[in-house]
Each structure stands twice: as C-alpha cells, then as structure tokens.
Design an enzyme around this catalytic site. Structure first.
Site, PDB file in Angstrom:
ATOM      1  CD  GLU A  12      -2.542  -1.147   2.779  1.00 36.54           C
ATOM      2  OE1 GLU A  12      -3.670  -1.729   2.808  1.00 36.54           O
ATOM      3  OE2 GLU A  12      -1.708  -0.709   3.778  1.00 36.54           O
ATOM      4  CG  ASP A 217     -12.206  -8.353   4.430  1.00 39.84           C
ATOM      5  OD1 ASP A 217     -12.978  -8.580   5.207  1.00 39.84           O
ATOM      6  OD2 ASP A 217     -11.118  -7.667   4.330  1.00 39.84           O
TER       7      ASP A 217
END
Ligand code: ADE
Length: 266
Positions: A12, A217
């Site tokens: 990231e 998710d």
C-alpha cells in the site's frame, strides 16, 4: 503542514514512496520513515505494520520525533455493514476499539480513564479525503484499475461512505462476529486493525488525523480469499491516487507530470 502518512502493508505504501521527491530514509524503532515531499507537501511515509500497538508507537514517533502536524492512515478494511461492498471507500467520522472491554469496571468499548470510547477524526482532513476520493472515482478509477481486476472483484460503481470505523487486534473473518459488531456499534462502516489506535494517540497529542480505507472483504468466512491480490492490484492503486488528489488539493501542490504533459500539449 507536515503530513504523516501511515500504511499497514508495504504494497500500500510503495507507490507513495516512489512518488516522493528527494526522499531519504531514517530508521527508528525498527521502522523505516521516508521523509521528503509529496506533490510539494512535506511528508513522512511509514509502514506501521499491523495491529493497534504497532500503529500507536508509529503514530507517537511520527509526532514526537518527526514533527508531523497532520496524520493520514490509508489501507484496507472489512465491510462493517451489508450495504457496503468490496471496492467501496470508507472515511472515518470517528473510531472505536472494538476489542476494548474493561466491563464491569468501565462501559464496554470505553478506554479506561479517558471517559471516551469514540475518538473523532479531524473533520476538515476527513472532508478533504472525501473530496479526493470522489475525484479519484470520478476521474482516475477507470484507468487506474486493470479491467481484469475490476471483473474479478466485481468493481462496478464503487461508493464512498462516512461513519464509524472499529479497530481491534483481530482479522475478522466470521459472519456472526461482524454481525454482532454491527449490532453493538451503530453507524459501523468498517473493521480494521489500526485506525482507532492512531485516533487515540492523535487525540492525546493534539494532532489532527483522518483514516481512509478501501473495503477488501466482507469480514466473513471468505475474508482472506484473494486478500493480498486485492491489496496489490486494487487498494494500492486507490491509496496512491487518493493521496495524490489530497495533496494536490492543498493549493501549494503542483502535479509536475500533469503540468508538463499539459504544457507539452499546448
Ligand atoms: N483489514 C481488512 N480486512 C479486515 C478484516 N476482515 N478484519 C480486520 N482487519 C481487516
């Protein structure tokens, strides 16, 4: 402004470190702090690693040793509500530690001796992130994310949500657990493992902070499937473009790539 940008995972952070001008690396307390300029804003990028203690010590160091005046946390999170889908973006209004429970001595979720369970994100910073996220979805998203990845993760029309982010030292991958957290924490938008620790430290040190997360998710039994693929091919792109938009909004920021390609075309 001297902006501290914390990410939990290397994937990231990499794009941001690559975008830094005149970066240099300082190692402190087993972490690498990248100091430089991001689109003309003084910035320090660091990987906190995962969990509340890791995030708290990293935040404290950013403020005390690197003198940052504002902090952003970018990363991924599990959905905290059935209306929030993979690929959506959440920006914290406030943050709570969902695994804090010193009851019956103190109410569930309250951080003992602070009288507080919910720590507010800075409104101005959060709104700048919201604006940056809208600009990303409106202008960058189409080209920034590979078509195959959009298809695999069913990213059609990602949306932006504001609300409560809950952090705990647990990867939530249990439908009953996320359902119970949603019921116990009104306004819940996402669960992750660092944001509320950053918010508590920033509250205690008087530094404004904001947290933005891409939903990776549904915090249920399927949460770990394709998790790293999502981080690499989707969330890392979101973080890069949103932080870029955030920095360029500052007025001082000049996008050199954009400026040179625009002048080349005229
Ligand atoms: N970060 C991303 N997904 C998460 C989950 N399901 N639980 C905790 N942290 C997360």
């Amino acid at each position: 402004m001297r902006l501290g940008i914390i990410s939990a995972l290397a994937e990231e952070q990499q794009g941001l470190v690559d975008a830094m001008e005149s970066p240099y690396k300082l190692i402190h307390g087993q972490r690498e702090y990248w100091v430089g300029q991001l689109w003309e804003i003084d910035a320090v990028c660091v990987l906190s690693r995962i969990g509340k203690v890791a995030a708290a010590v990293t935040t404290t160091t950013l403020v005390e040793k690197f003198g940052v005046t504002h902090i952003l946390f970018t990363g991924v999170a599990g959905s905290g509500d059935k209306t929030i889908a993979v690929g959506d973006i959440v920006v914290a209004e406030s943050l709570v530690q969902h695994d804090m429970d010193a009851s019956p001595l103190f109410p569930r979720f309250e951080v003992p001796l602070t009288g507080m369970s919910h720590f507010a994100a800075d409104h101005g910073l959060a709104m700048r992130l919201v604006d940056a996220a809208y600009a990303f979805l409106g202008s960058d998203f189409m080209d920034a994310i590979d078509a195959d990845e959009k298809a695999v993760f069913k990213l059609t029309r990602p949306r932006i949500h504001r609300g409560l982010i809950a952090s705990g030292d647990q990867f939530v991958n249990d439908g009953a657990h996320i359902h119970a957290l949603n019921a116990a924490l009104p306004g819940l938008v996402a669960v992750e493992m660092e944001g509320a620790a950053v918010a508590q430290v920033c509250y205690e040190l008087g530094v404004p902070c904001a947290v933005i997360r891409t939903i990776s998710d549904n915090a249920n039994e399927n949460a770990a499937i394709d998790f790293m693929r999502f981080v690499k091919s989707v969330a890392a792109r979101y973080a890069y473009y949103i932080v870029r938009r955030f920095c360029l909004q500052d007025g001082g920021g000049v996008d050199k790539d954009q400026a040179s390609s625009e002048s080349a075309g005229t």
